[in-house]
Design a protein around this motif. Structure first.
Motif, PDB file in Angstrom:
ATOM      1  N   THR A 167      13.872 -31.025  18.304  1.00  0.00           N
ATOM      2  CA  THR A 167      13.627 -30.604  16.916  1.00  0.00           C
ATOM      3  C   THR A 167      12.309 -29.840  16.799  1.00  0.00           C
ATOM      4  O   THR A 167      12.237 -28.809  16.119  1.00  0.00           O
ATOM      5  CB  THR A 167      13.600 -31.833  15.989  1.00  0.00           C
ATOM      6  OG1 THR A 167      14.839 -32.518  16.083  1.00  0.00           O
ATOM      7  CG2 THR A 167      13.355 -31.414  14.548  1.00  0.00           C
ATOM      8  N   LEU A 168      11.267 -30.342  17.463  1.00  0.00           N
ATOM      9  CA  LEU A 168       9.976 -29.662  17.413  1.00  0.00           C
ATOM     10  C   LEU A 168      10.049 -28.280  18.064  1.00  0.00           C
ATOM     11  O   LEU A 168       9.475 -27.309  17.558  1.00  0.00           O
ATOM     12  CB  LEU A 168       8.904 -30.505  18.094  1.00  0.00           C
ATOM     13  CG  LEU A 168       8.167 -31.531  17.233  1.00  0.00           C
ATOM     14  CD1 LEU A 168       7.138 -32.281  18.078  1.00  0.00           C
ATOM     15  CD2 LEU A 168       7.490 -30.856  16.049  1.00  0.00           C
ATOM     16  N   TRP A 169      10.754 -28.192  19.187  1.00  0.00           N
ATOM     17  CA  TRP A 169      10.920 -26.891  19.836  1.00  0.00           C
ATOM     18  C   TRP A 169      11.634 -25.920  18.908  1.00  0.00           C
ATOM     19  O   TRP A 169      11.246 -24.752  18.784  1.00  0.00           O
ATOM     20  CB  TRP A 169      11.710 -27.045  21.141  1.00  0.00           C
ATOM     21  CG  TRP A 169      10.907 -27.576  22.277  1.00  0.00           C
ATOM     22  CD1 TRP A 169      10.900 -28.851  22.761  1.00  0.00           C
ATOM     23  CD2 TRP A 169       9.969 -26.862  23.085  1.00  0.00           C
ATOM     24  NE1 TRP A 169      10.032 -28.970  23.815  1.00  0.00           N
ATOM     25  CE2 TRP A 169       9.449 -27.775  24.034  1.00  0.00           C
ATOM     26  CE3 TRP A 169       9.527 -25.543  23.096  1.00  0.00           C
ATOM     27  CZ2 TRP A 169       8.502 -27.395  24.984  1.00  0.00           C
ATOM     28  CZ3 TRP A 169       8.580 -25.165  24.050  1.00  0.00           C
ATOM     29  CH2 TRP A 169       8.083 -26.081  24.971  1.00  0.00           C
ATOM     30  N   ALA A 170      12.701 -26.397  18.262  1.00  0.00           N
ATOM     31  CA  ALA A 170      13.453 -25.538  17.347  1.00  0.00           C
ATOM     32  C   ALA A 170      12.587 -25.105  16.171  1.00  0.00           C
ATOM     33  O   ALA A 170      12.644 -23.950  15.724  1.00  0.00           O
ATOM     34  CB  ALA A 170      14.702 -26.270  16.855  1.00  0.00           C
ATOM     35  N   GLN A 171      11.769 -26.024  15.660  1.00  0.00           N
ATOM     36  CA  GLN A 171      10.884 -25.684  14.544  1.00  0.00           C
ATOM     37  C   GLN A 171       9.865 -24.619  14.940  1.00  0.00           C
ATOM     38  O   GLN A 171       9.579 -23.701  14.167  1.00  0.00           O
ATOM     39  CB  GLN A 171      10.164 -26.939  14.058  1.00  0.00           C
ATOM     40  CG  GLN A 171      11.030 -27.901  13.273  1.00  0.00           C
ATOM     41  CD  GLN A 171      10.270 -29.145  12.858  1.00  0.00           C
ATOM     42  OE1 GLN A 171       9.086 -29.313  13.166  1.00  0.00           O
ATOM     43  NE2 GLN A 171      10.949 -30.041  12.155  1.00  0.00           N
ATOM     44  N   SER A 172       9.312 -24.735  16.141  1.00  0.00           N
ATOM     45  CA  SER A 172       8.321 -23.753  16.576  1.00  0.00           C
ATOM     46  C   SER A 172       8.944 -22.377  16.741  1.00  0.00           C
ATOM     47  O   SER A 172       8.357 -21.366  16.321  1.00  0.00           O
ATOM     48  CB  SER A 172       7.658 -24.201  17.883  1.00  0.00           C
ATOM     49  OG  SER A 172       8.591 -24.256  18.941  1.00  0.00           O
ATOM     50  N   LEU A 173      10.133 -22.315  17.328  1.00  0.00           N
ATOM     51  CA  LEU A 173      10.812 -21.025  17.496  1.00  0.00           C
ATOM     52  C   LEU A 173      11.228 -20.444  16.153  1.00  0.00           C
ATOM     53  O   LEU A 173      11.105 -19.230  15.926  1.00  0.00           O
ATOM     54  CB  LEU A 173      12.034 -21.197  18.401  1.00  0.00           C
ATOM     55  CG  LEU A 173      11.745 -21.476  19.880  1.00  0.00           C
ATOM     56  CD1 LEU A 173      13.034 -21.795  20.629  1.00  0.00           C
ATOM     57  CD2 LEU A 173      11.047 -20.280  20.522  1.00  0.00           C
ATOM     58  N   GLY A 174      11.724 -21.312  15.265  1.00  0.00           N
ATOM     59  CA  GLY A 174      12.098 -20.837  13.938  1.00  0.00           C
ATOM     60  C   GLY A 174      10.906 -20.314  13.152  1.00  0.00           C
ATOM     61  O   GLY A 174      10.992 -19.286  12.482  1.00  0.00           O
ATOM     62  N   LEU A 182       6.392 -18.700  25.792  1.00  0.00           N
ATOM     63  CA  LEU A 182       5.587 -19.820  26.286  1.00  0.00           C
ATOM     64  C   LEU A 182       4.454 -20.135  25.312  1.00  0.00           C
ATOM     65  O   LEU A 182       4.147 -21.302  25.054  1.00  0.00           O
ATOM     66  CB  LEU A 182       5.013 -19.492  27.661  1.00  0.00           C
ATOM     67  CG  LEU A 182       5.996 -19.479  28.837  1.00  0.00           C
ATOM     68  CD1 LEU A 182       5.278 -19.059  30.119  1.00  0.00           C
ATOM     69  CD2 LEU A 182       6.658 -20.834  29.026  1.00  0.00           C
ATOM     70  N   ALA A 183       3.833 -19.090  24.772  1.00  0.00           N
ATOM     71  CA  ALA A 183       2.748 -19.292  23.809  1.00  0.00           C
ATOM     72  C   ALA A 183       3.256 -19.993  22.552  1.00  0.00           C
ATOM     73  O   ALA A 183       2.579 -20.866  21.995  1.00  0.00           O
ATOM     74  CB  ALA A 183       2.120 -17.944  23.440  1.00  0.00           C
ATOM     75  N   VAL A 184       4.455 -19.618  22.110  1.00  0.00           N
ATOM     76  CA  VAL A 184       5.042 -20.273  20.937  1.00  0.00           C
ATOM     77  C   VAL A 184       5.224 -21.767  21.202  1.00  0.00           C
ATOM     78  O   VAL A 184       4.991 -22.610  20.333  1.00  0.00           O
ATOM     79  CB  VAL A 184       6.404 -19.634  20.588  1.00  0.00           C
ATOM     80  CG1 VAL A 184       7.109 -20.418  19.487  1.00  0.00           C
ATOM     81  CG2 VAL A 184       6.211 -18.189  20.154  1.00  0.00           C
ATOM     82  N   GLY A 185       5.624 -22.111  22.426  1.00  0.00           N
ATOM     83  CA  GLY A 185       5.923 -23.498  22.746  1.00  0.00           C
ATOM     84  C   GLY A 185       4.747 -24.344  23.171  1.00  0.00           C
ATOM     85  O   GLY A 185       4.913 -25.555  23.391  1.00  0.00           O
ATOM     86  N   VAL A 186       3.553 -23.756  23.281  1.00  0.00           N
ATOM     87  CA  VAL A 186       2.394 -24.515  23.757  1.00  0.00           C
ATOM     88  C   VAL A 186       2.119 -25.781  22.940  1.00  0.00           C
ATOM     89  O   VAL A 186       1.911 -26.853  23.522  1.00  0.00           O
ATOM     90  CB  VAL A 186       1.137 -23.622  23.820  1.00  0.00           C
ATOM     91  CG1 VAL A 186      -0.133 -24.459  23.968  1.00  0.00           C
ATOM     92  CG2 VAL A 186       1.237 -22.665  24.995  1.00  0.00           C
TER      93      VAL A 186
END
Length: 219
Positions: free
Chosen positions: A145-152, A46-50
């Motif tokens: 795309t933004l979600w994938a970038q944050s997780l990556g 969740l913190a990664v995705g904030v």
């Protein structure tokens, strides 16, 4: 006053995200009290995705609202960065609480040195992921795309941080040169890894502070 007004607007616009994060954190803590320590991954993700979760759902409408209230783009960037950082740290605090809470419920032992190193590694990786997507998330909609970038970015920062800690521990053990036996090696390893964790964490915070100023100036 501009920054305060910008912060108030963000708190109102992001109320669903704030409430949702609070409810999920409470549920995770309650479950952790039953000994489920693996749930620490939930607040970490969740913190990664904030930054992405707080991205504008309608950028034009929100920009018009801020303009009508006299809030500058720079003030918005500063307020949004501060809000993201606070939420990330709160969620990471929840994750840090889950492990000792679960260990206590299970009656398991917790190694303080390993525990705090892990916390520093998570935190620094989350902050580096914020650096990667933070600026884009302020000017774009929340997208896959933004979600994938944050997780990556988080995954890469975590692996990179792990390698830094391993290298720091190895270098510290070299300074012992065989003197003192196993205990000296263990102490050197702990000191080296602790210093590496401090560098990762402070480096991420310092870089985020510098970059957020650039984001505000170029907004």
């Amino acid at each position: 006053m501009n920054a305060v007004r910008a912060a108030r607007i963000d708190l109102v616009l992001q109320r669903p995200v704030l409430l949702g994060g609070g409810v999920i954190s409470l549920v995770v803590l309650l479950l952790a009290s039953g000994g489920i320590t693996t749930l620490a991954v939930v607040p970490i993700l969740l913190a990664v995705g904030v930054p992405v979760a707080l991205a504008a759902r309608d950028p034009l409408a929100e920009a018009t609202l801020r303009g009508g209230l006299g809030v500058s783009r720079a003030a918005h960037v500063r307020a949004r960065t501060a809000l993201v950082l606070v939420l990330q740290l709160l969620l990471l605090l929840v994750a840090a609480a889950v492990i000792p809470l679960g260990a206590w419920a299970d009656g398991a032992d917790l190694r303080p040195d390993t525990y705090w190193t892990d916390v520093a590694l998570w935190t620094s990786a989350v902050l580096w992921s914020h650096l990667w997507v933070g600026r884009d998330a302020m000017s774009r909609r929340s997208t896959t795309t933004l979600w994938a970038q944050s997780l990556g970015a988080y995954a890469l920062a975590y692996v990179g941080g792990f390698l830094v800690l391993a290298l720091a521990g190895w270098c510290a053990r070299l300074t012992v040169s065989g003197a003192g036996g196993i205990e000296a090696y263990a102490l050197a390893q702990t000191v080296g890894v602790s210093l590496g964790a401090a560098v990762l964490l402070l480096g991420a915070l310092a870089t985020l502070r510098l970059r957020s100023r650039v984001w505000a100036r170029t907004a």
